[in-house]
Design a protein around this motif. Sequence first.
Motif, mmCIF file in Angstrom:
data_model
loop_
_atom_site.group_PDB
_atom_site.id
_atom_site.type_symbol
_atom_site.label_atom_id
_atom_site.label_comp_id
_atom_site.label_asym_id
_atom_site.label_seq_id
_atom_site.Cartn_x
_atom_site.Cartn_y
_atom_site.Cartn_z
ATOM 1 N N VAL A 23 -59.356 -9.219 -27.056
ATOM 2 C CA VAL A 23 -59.571 -10.341 -27.979
ATOM 3 C C VAL A 23 -60.814 -10.076 -28.826
ATOM 4 C CG1 VAL A 23 -60.194 -12.797 -28.093
ATOM 5 C CG2 VAL A 23 -58.359 -12.037 -26.581
ATOM 6 N N PHE A 24 -61.882 -9.579 -28.208
ATOM 7 C CA PHE A 24 -63.109 -9.276 -28.935
ATOM 8 C C PHE A 24 -62.873 -8.167 -29.965
ATOM 9 C CE2 PHE A 24 -67.196 -6.920 -29.158
ATOM 10 C CZ PHE A 24 -67.931 -7.888 -29.810
ATOM 11 N N LEU A 25 -62.140 -7.137 -29.595
ATOM 12 C CA LEU A 25 -61.823 -6.057 -30.524
ATOM 13 C C LEU A 25 -61.000 -6.581 -31.705
ATOM 14 C CD1 LEU A 25 -61.797 -3.025 -31.239
ATOM 15 C CD2 LEU A 25 -59.715 -2.849 -29.874
ATOM 16 N N ALA A 26 -60.020 -7.418 -31.421
ATOM 17 C CA ALA A 26 -59.200 -7.994 -32.494
ATOM 18 C C ALA A 26 -60.060 -8.846 -33.427
ATOM 19 C CB ALA A 26 -58.062 -8.822 -31.899
ATOM 20 N N GLU A 27 -60.970 -9.624 -32.864
ATOM 21 C CA GLU A 27 -61.853 -10.453 -33.688
ATOM 22 C C GLU A 27 -62.754 -9.586 -34.568
ATOM 23 O OE1 GLU A 27 -65.220 -13.963 -33.164
ATOM 24 O OE2 GLU A 27 -64.446 -12.932 -31.406
ATOM 25 N N CYS A 28 -63.291 -8.514 -34.015
ATOM 26 C CA CYS A 28 -64.137 -7.599 -34.793
ATOM 27 C C CYS A 28 -63.353 -6.990 -35.947
ATOM 28 C CB CYS A 28 -64.689 -6.490 -33.902
ATOM 29 S SG CYS A 28 -65.927 -7.043 -32.725
ATOM 30 N N LEU A 29 -62.143 -6.534 -35.669
ATOM 31 C CA LEU A 29 -61.315 -5.941 -36.722
ATOM 32 C C LEU A 29 -60.976 -6.976 -37.797
ATOM 33 C CD1 LEU A 29 -58.948 -3.693 -34.582
ATOM 34 C CD2 LEU A 29 -60.848 -2.966 -36.040
ATOM 35 N N TRP A 30 -60.706 -8.202 -37.390
ATOM 36 C CA TRP A 30 -60.385 -9.262 -38.345
ATOM 37 C C TRP A 30 -61.578 -9.542 -39.259
ATOM 38 C CZ3 TRP A 30 -62.227 -14.294 -39.085
ATOM 39 C CH2 TRP A 30 -61.461 -15.094 -39.941
ATOM 40 N N VAL A 31 -62.788 -9.651 -38.672
ATOM 41 C CA VAL A 31 -63.990 -9.934 -39.469
ATOM 42 C C VAL A 31 -64.270 -8.783 -40.434
ATOM 43 C CG1 VAL A 31 -66.508 -10.191 -39.333
ATOM 44 C CG2 VAL A 31 -65.037 -11.510 -37.808
ATOM 45 N N VAL A 32 -64.181 -7.554 -39.944
ATOM 46 C CA VAL A 32 -64.467 -6.390 -40.783
ATOM 47 C C VAL A 32 -63.472 -6.288 -41.932
ATOM 48 C CG1 VAL A 32 -64.464 -3.862 -40.792
ATOM 49 C CG2 VAL A 32 -65.670 -5.092 -39.001
ATOM 50 N N SER A 33 -62.228 -6.606 -41.676
ATOM 51 C CA SER A 33 -61.217 -6.471 -42.719
ATOM 52 C C SER A 33 -61.353 -7.540 -43.806
ATOM 53 C CB SER A 33 -59.817 -6.532 -42.117
ATOM 54 O OG SER A 33 -59.538 -7.836 -41.646
ATOM 55 N N ARG A 34 -62.002 -8.666 -43.527
ATOM 56 C CA ARG A 34 -62.094 -9.754 -44.492
ATOM 57 C C ARG A 34 -63.474 -9.937 -45.113
ATOM 58 N NH1 ARG A 34 -57.799 -10.303 -42.058
ATOM 59 N NH2 ARG A 34 -56.106 -11.753 -42.328
#
Length: 94
Positions: A23-34
Motif C-alpha cells: 500500500v505504501f509503495l502504491a501511494e508513493c508511485l501515485w504521488v510521484v506520478s501526479r
Amino acid sequence: MGMKLPRIKFGRPQQLAALLLLVFLAECLWVVSRQQLSQQDYRYAECGREMWERPSPARRLLHHLRQSQRRRHLCVSRSRLSPYRAAAGDARRG
C-alpha cells in the motif's frame, strides 16, 4: 547433498506487514506520478549532486585531519608493541 535453507515462518503479522508495504509503495508511485517538479526542486538536486561530486575545501581539510589522526593513533599503538613485533612491522613496510 544440497544445502538446506532454514524454514521461515510467514504468518499473519508478516502478511499484514507485506500488505502495508505494498500500500505504501502504491501511494508513493501515485504521488510521484501526479506531482510536477518545480524549478527549486531541480536546484536542490543540482546542489546535492555538486556537493557529492566536488566536496568543499573545508570538507577535504576535515577529511585530511581525520586521516592524520588515524595514522598518528596507529603509530602510537605500534610503539606499544614488543620491540620484535615493532621491528617486524618496520621491515615489512620497507
